[in-house]
Structures are given as structure tokens and as C-alpha cells.
Design an enzyme around this catalytic site. Structure first.
Site, PDB file in Angstrom:
ATOM      1  N   ASP A 135       0.830  -1.196   0.000  1.00 55.24           N
ATOM      2  CA  ASP A 135       0.000   0.000   0.000  1.00 55.24           C
ATOM      3  C   ASP A 135       0.872   1.257   0.000  1.00 55.24           C
ATOM      4  OD1 ASP A 135      -1.968   2.010   0.694  1.00 55.24           O
ATOM      5  OD2 ASP A 135      -3.225   0.405   1.493  1.00 55.24           O
TER       6      ASP A 135
ATOM      7  N   THR B 254      -6.819   3.957  -1.986  1.00 56.49           N
ATOM      8  CA  THR B 254      -6.597   2.538  -1.696  1.00 56.49           C
ATOM      9  C   THR B 254      -7.657   1.623  -2.299  1.00 56.49           C
ATOM     10  OG1 THR B 254      -5.431   3.076   0.325  1.00 56.49           O
ATOM     11  CG2 THR B 254      -6.404   0.868   0.195  1.00 56.49           C
TER      12      THR B 254
ATOM     13  N   ASP C 102      -9.401  -3.802   5.506  1.00 51.50           N
ATOM     14  CA  ASP C 102     -10.527  -4.586   4.980  1.00 51.50           C
ATOM     15  C   ASP C 102     -10.716  -4.333   3.487  1.00 51.50           C
ATOM     16  OD1 ASP C 102     -11.745  -2.027   5.059  1.00 51.50           O
ATOM     17  OD2 ASP C 102     -12.856  -2.470   6.894  1.00 51.50           O
ATOM     18  N   ARG C 103     -10.610  -3.071   3.062  1.00 53.82           N
ATOM     19  CA  ARG C 103     -10.875  -2.778   1.646  1.00 53.82           C
ATOM     20  C   ARG C 103      -9.848  -3.434   0.721  1.00 53.82           C
ATOM     21  NH1 ARG C 103      -9.685   1.930   4.354  1.00 53.82           N
ATOM     22  NH2 ARG C 103      -7.977   3.264   3.680  1.00 53.82           N
TER      23      ARG C 103
ATOM     24  N   ASP D  59       1.633   2.456   3.904  1.00 53.23           N
ATOM     25  CA  ASP D  59       0.684   3.567   3.790  1.00 53.23           C
ATOM     26  C   ASP D  59       0.521   4.301   5.116  1.00 53.23           C
ATOM     27  OD1 ASP D  59      -1.323   4.959   2.043  1.00 53.23           O
ATOM     28  OD2 ASP D  59      -2.647   4.344   3.675  1.00 53.23           O
TER      29      ASP D  59
ATOM     30  N   HIS E 205       1.633   8.226   5.616  1.00 58.50           N
ATOM     31  CA  HIS E 205       0.707   9.267   6.072  1.00 58.50           C
ATOM     32  C   HIS E 205       1.198   9.901   7.367  1.00 58.50           C
ATOM     33  CE1 HIS E 205      -2.629   9.111   3.250  1.00 58.50           C
ATOM     34  NE2 HIS E 205      -2.501   7.803   3.218  1.00 58.50           N
TER      35      HIS E 205
ATOM     36  N   HIS F 151      -2.555  11.071  -0.887  1.00 63.12           N
ATOM     37  CA  HIS F 151      -2.542  10.719  -2.301  1.00 63.12           C
ATOM     38  C   HIS F 151      -3.946  10.913  -2.843  1.00 63.12           C
ATOM     39  CE1 HIS F 151      -4.293   7.037  -0.655  1.00 63.12           C
ATOM     40  NE2 HIS F 151      -3.409   7.212   0.293  1.00 63.12           N
TER      41      HIS F 151
END
Ligand code: ZN
Length: 509
Positions: free
Chosen positions: A18, A57, A140-141, A268, A272, A449
């Protein structure tokens, strides 16, 4: 390619890192000695391409194993506004079922219902029900969009533990993973050693409010699950669970080909939190390199003929403070403030308040019904809004529903990327893009992003397999939507009907 005559691989392993930008890969690729080094002995597309705007994402993971871009996967953002949903909260999270009573976009029930197209695993399983489809991720995504609608095991981290859909049995390997991870979080973590290659990055950059980033080494207090998630140990836990599932389920050792998708999400969270230029990101990538190296050793030990693809859902810019030290113009734009100002402007112009109905930037929803009641033409409201936004510092372009629907959004590169991120059903009536390195955020630190610019769209794409892959670094144009057709080719499945990708024949034996 000759692969048409070779037996297909027994296990497909697809890894998404990610936020792993092509920039980061380019910067560090020579320093890797573990899993990333092994992958570079296969087919390497250093600058693969998530070929759509809205580089978030959920959209990015929806392209990896479907062969379709967000316009057709239906996953146009992590969150969007749907004013037609019955519940009070009109925000919809990409991987939720918003019809579950009592749910909200923040407190949601995980679901695959918004993904409109099948994944490779689903197609493999449809062709042969003995195929096993496994998906594991820190988010989860990521797990849902790579796994799809028919999965044997699907696990994600919910902030406290690895969990799955309600009613599913928890295998022993998941119980063990949760025990090990809970024990890891319960312990304090001393500062990690700074590898030689990271020393030049190890400098503190002020980001306001007395805070700095760039010189963090992942020390954390006992019990801090948040700090754990934004650290290399998180990917360690995700990949260990994936390895455990491969071993316990004997993936690839049955009569057919199995598939496991792995979403390594820590990069990720680290980007961030700390940005991409400091010691934190450097340490993370060195640690992930080692983690993936161990994972491949586990796969080797099974004796299974496996194939690995590694890519990313999107890239990432520098944080504004870092970017400014490199003389880029970089700023944060307060999106809520801008939308309030836009509505005020429309009210002054047309004498009607609340024409801006909702927003989930870069998507903005206009109240067409209200415009009509007041005898305003929809195009006039769209155009007035677009004109106002274009006059604001930091905004470079706008796109209206009328322009999308009439086919006017084409011709230029940015227009093409925007069109591929727009879905009639779930997207806004107006989309807006910021200048490069500017982003919507009201805070004083961090960045995000989501843009159509190279730093967000360009990601590495690597494919490794002893019998099927021709090693080499390929300068050719490769898109993330090419992964599903390429793997389908190896598995003798028909390419996804209407797929937007191609078979990466140059890297196949
Ligand atoms: Zn992401």
C-alpha cells in the site's frame, strides 16, 4: 509465448504494498537484499501505472485482480456520497453494506457488494470449484477488493485483531496470529536500528506545533496498537498470517491452482504519519524487504511451483514540509472551507442557498432538483461552480457531470485519467483537481494521495516465477490492469471479458 505449452503454476501469490510509489522503488531498489531483491530477478516494470485519477486505496486495489479501471469496477473512491441511501449518513464506504440497519460509513459492516466485476480468484473458482481463494490484508478494503465475491478465507486487521465476515469459523492459524500480535503490541518497542542506507534520511523536519518527522525509529510504548499499525511490525504480522495460511491450508498442493492475495498495509500508515523522505520510510522498506524474503523462504520450503506478482494501489507525494525543502510549491487546502465559500458564491450569483449539497472531495454533489425548482439550468450552476473553483489558488481543473455524460472529457492525458475515475452512479456532479503537491486537508501536518499525477499513479510492477517469467527490466508501458489478463493467460483462463488490460507477453517465456 511458449507458456501456452507449460503446465500452469500451482500457487498464485499477489502482493500489494500500500502506497509503494515508483519513486520509492527507484530510490531504494539497489539497496534491497531480501524479497524485493528476489523479485527484481524476475520481470520488473519499474514504473507500472495505476491508469486512473482518484488514486486511493480502494480504487487501486479494485484494479489489481480484475483487469478493470474504477469507472467499471464501481470503486471510484474510498468513500463517496450517495444521497439515495435510506440511512441518515449519506457517505458510503467502498467496502461496506450500507443497508445494514444501524450502520454508518464509519461504523460499517464489511461487504464486497460495491465491487461490480469479478476478481481473478473468482474466475478461477468459477472454472474449477476446487480452487482455493485466500485474501489477507491490513485493511478490509484491500482484502475485499483483491479477494472478490467468492473467497475461502478473507482476513483483515480491525485495529485490534485479524477478523473476517460474521459467521465464519476462525482457523487455528488465525488464533495463533492474533495471540502473537497481541503479545507484540503489549510489549514496549525499543528504537529500531537505522541501517546504513537510511542514515542520510535520518533528519528531523519541523511540521508545525513543535512536531517533527523524519528521525523516528518506531520506538513505542506498551499497548499502543496505533503505533504498531504504523510500523514495520504490522507488515510482519500480516505476512506471517499469510505464510501460516499457505502452510496450514497446503495451498498449491491440491489438484488445482490456488491463489493468495496479501495486502501489506504498513507502508501507507507510515507514509501518512511520517512522509516518504525520512528515516521512517527507509527503515520500513528495508524491513519489508526482509519480511518478504522470509515469506518467499516459507513458500520455497513447501516445494510448490509458485508465481508472485507485486505491485501497489497508488503512490504518494512528499509531505509539503519535505517538498518545500526541495523547492516544490506544496500546500494544504481546506476543502470544507472551500465548499462553504463555493456555496456562498452560488447563493450570491443565483439567489439560492445550498446548491452545493454534499461533497467527498474531489467529488462534489450539486442539488439539481433545487436548481430546477428555482428555474436554474443545471449546466449554468455547474459552470458557475467550475468557474469559481478555477479562480481559486491551488485548483487547476474541474469536470462537470454534463461534460462527462456528453463525452467531452477526453483528448488530454488528465482528461483520460479523470474519465476512468468517474462512474455515473457513484461519482459527483463536479470533480476538481489540485495543483501537483497540493492536497485537500485541514490539518497542519501530513499529506495524502489521490491525484492524477505521476507521484500517485506510478507504481512498481514485478512478476516472478521460475518456469514462466523471463527475467529483465522492462521499460515498456505496463498498467496494473494488465496483471489479471497476464495471470489468466498463464492459467489458461479466458481474459476477463472486456478487460481494459493486456497480457504482458514481453515478460513471459
Ligand atoms: Zn492505499
Amino acid at each position: 509465448p511458449r507458456t501456452a505449452n507449460a503446465a500452469p503454476p500451482k500457487l498464485i501469490v499477489v502482493i500489494s504494498v500500500d502506497q509503494f510509489s515508483a519513486d520509492l522503488f527507484g530510490e531504494y531498489r539497489k539497496s534491497f537484499t531480501g524479497g524485493f531483491a528476489r523479485l527484481q530477478q524476475g520481470g520488473v516494470f519499474p514504473s507500472g501505472y495505476q491508469s486512473h485519477a482518484a488514486t486511493e486505496t480502494c480504487p487501486g486495489h479494485s484494479t489489481i485482480l480484475t483487469g478493470f479501471r474504477p469507472e467499471h469496477t464501481g470503486i471510484i473512491a474510498n468513500n463517496w456520497t450517495d444521497l439515495s441511501v435510506a440511512r441518515a449518513d449519506k457517505q458510503v464506504y467502498c467496502a461496506e453494506d450500507e443497508t445494514v440497519p444501524g450502520s454508518t460509513s464509519a461504523n460499517y459492516t464489511v461487504s464486497d457488494k460495491h465491487l461490480l466485476v469479478p476478481t481473478l480468484g473468482e474466475r478461477m473458482k468459477a472454472a474449477n470449484p476446487a480452487v482455493r481463494v485466500v485474501s489477507v490484508a491490513g485493511k478490509d478494503r484491500a482484502a475485499v477488493m483483491m479477494g472478490g465475491h467468492t473467497v475461502d478465507e478473507l482476513w483483515w486487521w480491525n485495529g485490534k485483531a485479524f477478523v473476517s465476515y460474521a459467521g465464519r469459523a476462525t482457523p487455528a492459524v488465525v488464533v495463533r496470529a492474533n495471540e502473537a500480535t497481541a503479545a507484540n503490541i503489549a510489549q514496549p518497542q525499543a528504537a529500531l536500528e537505522v541501517p546504513e542506507v537510511c542514515k542520510a534520511h535520518d533528519r528531523a523536519v519541523p511540521v508545525g506545533a513543535g512536531k517533527t518527522v523524519g528521525a523516528g525509529h518506531f520506538e513505542r510504548a506498551a499497548g499502543s496498537a496505533g503505533a504498531f499499525r504504523a510500523s514495520p511490525a504490522f507488515d510482519g504480522a500480516i505476512v506471517a498470517l499469510a505464510a501460516g495460511l499457505v502452510q496450514d491450508m497446503k495451498l498449491g498442493q491440491g489438484p488445482t491452482t490456488d491463489i493468495i492475495d496479501v495486502g501489506a498495509s504498513a507502508t501507507d500508515y507510515i507514509g501518512h504519519t511520517y512522509g516518504t523522505d525520512g528515516a521512517e520510510m527507509c527503515i520500513q522498506l528495508q524491513q519489508l524487504d526482509a519480511t518478504l524474503g522470509s515469506f518467499f523462504s516459507v513458500l520455497d520450503a513447501t516445494g510448490v511451483d509458485y508465481e508472485v506478482v507485486l505491485t501497489a494501489d497508488h503512490g504518494f507525494p512528499n509531505t509539503p514540509e519535505f517538498a518545500r525543502t526541495q523547492h516544490y510549491d506544496a500546500q494544504r487546502l481546506d476543502g470544507d472551507k472551500l465548499m462553504t465559500a463555493l456555496d456562498k458564491h452560488l447563493q450570491e450569483k443565483f439567489g439560492v442557498a445550498k446548491l452545493v449539497q454534499a461533497w467527498s472531495l474531489p467529488n462534489i454533489h450539486l442539488d439539481y432538483a433545487l436548481a430546477e425548482q428555482n428555474k436554474l439550468k443545471r449546466e449554468d450552476v455547474e459552470n458557475a461552480a467550475a468557474q469559481y473553483l478555477l479562480a481559486q489558488n491551488g485548483i487547476v481543473d474541474t469536470f462537470t457531470r454534463t461534460q462527462f455524460e456528453s463525452g467531452a472529457v477526453q483528448g488530454t492525458h488528465i482528461n483520460t485519467l479523470m474519465r476512468r475515475a468517474w462512474n455515473r452512479q457513484s461519482s459527483g456532479d463536479l470533480m476538481v483537481i489540485t495543483k501537483p503537491y497540493w492536497y485537500f486537508g485541514s490539518g497542519t501536518s501530513g499529506t495524502s494521495h489521490g491525484s492524477p499525477y505521476a507521484y500517485d499513479t506510478n507504481v512498481p510492477l514485478m512478476i516472478m516465477g521460475k518456469r514462466w517469467i523471463k527475467p529483465g527490466a522492462y521499460g515498456q508501458y505496463a498498467e496494473v490492469v494488465d496483471i489479471a489478463p497476464t495471470l489468466a493467460h498463464l492459467l489458461r483462463l479466458r481474459p476477463p471479458a472486456g478487460s481494459e488490460g493486456r497480457v504482458l507477453t514481453e515478460t513471459l517465456r
